[in-house]
Design a protein around this motif. Structure first.
Motif, mmCIF file in Angstrom:
data_model
loop_
_atom_site.group_PDB
_atom_site.id
_atom_site.type_symbol
_atom_site.label_atom_id
_atom_site.label_comp_id
_atom_site.label_asym_id
_atom_site.label_seq_id
_atom_site.Cartn_x
_atom_site.Cartn_y
_atom_site.Cartn_z
ATOM 1 N N SER B 54 0.791 -1.234 0.000
ATOM 2 C CA SER B 54 0.000 0.000 0.000
ATOM 3 C C SER B 54 0.823 1.284 0.000
ATOM 4 O O SER B 54 0.245 2.368 0.113
ATOM 5 N N ARG B 56 3.073 4.269 -1.620
ATOM 6 C CA ARG B 56 3.214 4.950 -2.915
ATOM 7 C C ARG B 56 4.567 5.620 -3.012
ATOM 8 O O ARG B 56 4.970 6.354 -2.112
ATOM 9 N N ASN B 62 -1.968 10.231 -5.557
ATOM 10 C CA ASN B 62 -2.685 9.574 -4.461
ATOM 11 C C ASN B 62 -4.027 9.008 -4.911
ATOM 12 O O ASN B 62 -4.811 8.484 -4.110
ATOM 13 N N SER B 65 -4.164 3.494 -4.941
ATOM 14 C CA SER B 65 -4.024 2.933 -3.603
ATOM 15 C C SER B 65 -4.036 1.412 -3.677
ATOM 16 O O SER B 65 -4.623 0.827 -4.588
#
Lengths: 119, 111
Positions: B54, B56, B62, B65
């Motif tokens: 999970s 990044r 964003n 996810s």
């Protein structure tokens, strides 16, 4: 910014050995935080991990190719290389080199080089 | 070691959310929190979008996810945009001698 660039022949004959080199710039291949991997992608298909090397020379290979593959490193040139022997048409693919953080995490990739196996 | 299973295609309209699944086994996705997701546009190298299930990388929107439940990991793209149209591959560490396994790949189409 780390960059990787593959180089090598675009066409090789069946039964011959393929040699590809990946040149790393913007960072040292001797960093103890990273492995350096080769990944291939047959035309129109998915990705498959070939193997990887650590700067010390320690290697790990995909068992499906283990008998035909060899990866080496030249720290003086900041390069690592792939050799794949006994080529057949099934080895026709795009070959990528990538920086490997060791957790299925490949953060920098080369642009890829297409290798065709044909007589 | 077989490839992780992904749907061949997923589509959505701009602005919608879509989810891509990645099903493995207890030897890979089910045991290790080492699942990554890659985006690949035609003729381009893969680009990492999610790592360690999970997380990044810096610079990734964003709108992307990741999550995991049991032997299945998922990538969700929210606020779908035309530029998200690409192939997506999951990857996982595996306890088998293969070490790493990729998914079968999913083509995302923005309608």
């Amino acid at each position: 910014q780390v960059q990787l660039q593959e180089s090598g022949p675009g066409l090789v004959k069946p039964s011959q050995t393929l040699s590809l080199t990946c040149t790393v710039s913007g960072g040292s291949i001797t960093s103890d935080s990273y492995y350096w991997s080769w990944i291939w992608q047959p035309a129109g298909k998915g990705l498959e991990w070939i193997g990887r090397i650590y700067a010390s020379g320690s290697t790990t290979y995909n068992p499906s190719l283990h008998s035909r593959v060899s990866i080496s490193v030249d720290t003086s040139k900041n390069q690592f290389s792939l050799r794949l022997s006994s080529l057949t048409a099934a080895d026709t693919a795009i070959y990528y080199c990538a920086r490997d953080l060791g957790r299925a995490h490949f953060d920098y990739w080369g642009q890829g080089t297409l290798v065709t196996v044909s007589s | 070691q077989s490839a992780l299973t992904q749907p061949a295609s997923v589509s959505g309209s701009p602005g919608q959310s879509i989810t891509i699944s990645c099903t493995g086994t207890s030897s890979d996705v089910g045991t290790y929190n080492y699942v990554s997701w890659y985006q690949q546009h035609p003729g381009k190298a893969p680009k990492i979008m999610i790592y360690d299930v999970s997380d990044r990388p810096s610079g990734v929107s964003n709108r992307f996810s990741g999550s995991k439940s049991g032997n299945t990991a998922s990538l969700t793209i929210s606020g779908l945009q035309a530029e998200d149209e690409a192939d997506y591959y999951c990857s996982s560490y595996t306890s088998s001698s293969t070490l790493f396994v990729f998914g079968t790949g999913t083509k995302v189409t923005v309608l």
